[in-house]
Design a protein around this motif. Structure first.
Motif, PDB file in Angstrom:
ATOM      1  N   LEU A 101      73.735  18.345  19.412  1.00  0.00           N
ATOM      2  CA  LEU A 101      74.156  17.691  18.595  1.00  0.00           C
ATOM      3  C   LEU A 101      74.631  18.331  17.337  1.00  0.00           C
ATOM      4  N   ILE A 102      73.990  19.606  17.144  1.00  0.00           N
ATOM      5  CA  ILE A 102      74.218  20.259  15.987  1.00  0.00           C
ATOM      6  C   ILE A 102      75.876  20.439  16.084  1.00  0.00           C
ATOM      7  N   SER A 103      76.320  20.966  17.345  1.00  0.00           N
ATOM      8  CA  SER A 103      77.882  21.206  17.598  1.00  0.00           C
ATOM      9  C   SER A 103      78.411  19.768  17.417  1.00  0.00           C
ATOM     10  N   CYS A 104      78.207  18.600  17.768  1.00  0.00           N
ATOM     11  CA  CYS A 104      78.792  17.552  17.613  1.00  0.00           C
ATOM     12  C   CYS A 104      78.905  17.068  15.880  1.00  0.00           C
ATOM     13  N   VAL A 105      77.810  17.372  15.139  1.00  0.00           N
ATOM     14  CA  VAL A 105      77.903  17.164  13.692  1.00  0.00           C
ATOM     15  C   VAL A 105      79.021  18.172  13.077  1.00  0.00           C
ATOM     16  N   TRP A 106      78.960  19.473  13.442  1.00  0.00           N
ATOM     17  CA  TRP A 106      79.789  20.399  13.184  1.00  0.00           C
ATOM     18  C   TRP A 106      81.370  20.154  13.166  1.00  0.00           C
TER      19      TRP A 106
END
Length: 130
Positions: A101-106
């Motif tokens: 999810l962090i990579s999606c937001v980034w």
């Protein structure tokens, strides 16, 4: 109760800001949500490390639970080493999902930043063969 309410309202505000920023393509509005995700990931990582370093705290925590907690006796009867492995596996799955999810937001942030970037590549093509 007041602190929990304030934190909940703050989280709703941060999530609303991220949604608004993604919808209107304002990358700066996504940053607070991204920082929250990094902070949450770090806290969960500290929980996993503390379980790994102090595995006996799980048994102590289970003893402190109320007597009407469901399946308390069954969980207490499990081998402590096996219980630590199961909990670490569960936390690892959660950490992997949070990392995704962090990579999606980034990636959303980078995409919006790239779209709003004013740099335009210009390629000049000619039919001159000389």
């Amino acid at each position: 109760m007041c602190i929990a309410t304030a934190i909940s309202l703050l989280m709703i505000l941060i999530c609303a800001m991220a949604t608004y920023g993604a919808y209107k393509q304002h990358a700066a509005w996504i940053i607070p949500f991204f920082c929250y995700q990094i902070f949450d990931f770090a806290l969960n990582m500290l929980v996993a490390i503390s379980i790994l370093v102090y595995p006996s705290t799980i048994q102590d925590y289970l003893r402190q639970l109320p007597t009407n907690f469901p399946y308390q006796e069954e969980i207490m009867s499990v081998n402590p080493t096996c219980l630590v492995v199961i909990i670490l596996l569960f936390i690892s799955i959660i950490l992997a999902f949070k990392g995704y999810l962090i990579s999606c937001v980034w990636n959303c942030y980078r995409y919006i930043n790239g779209r709003n970037n004013s740099d335009v590549l210009v390629y000049i093509t000619t039919n001159d063969t000389a």
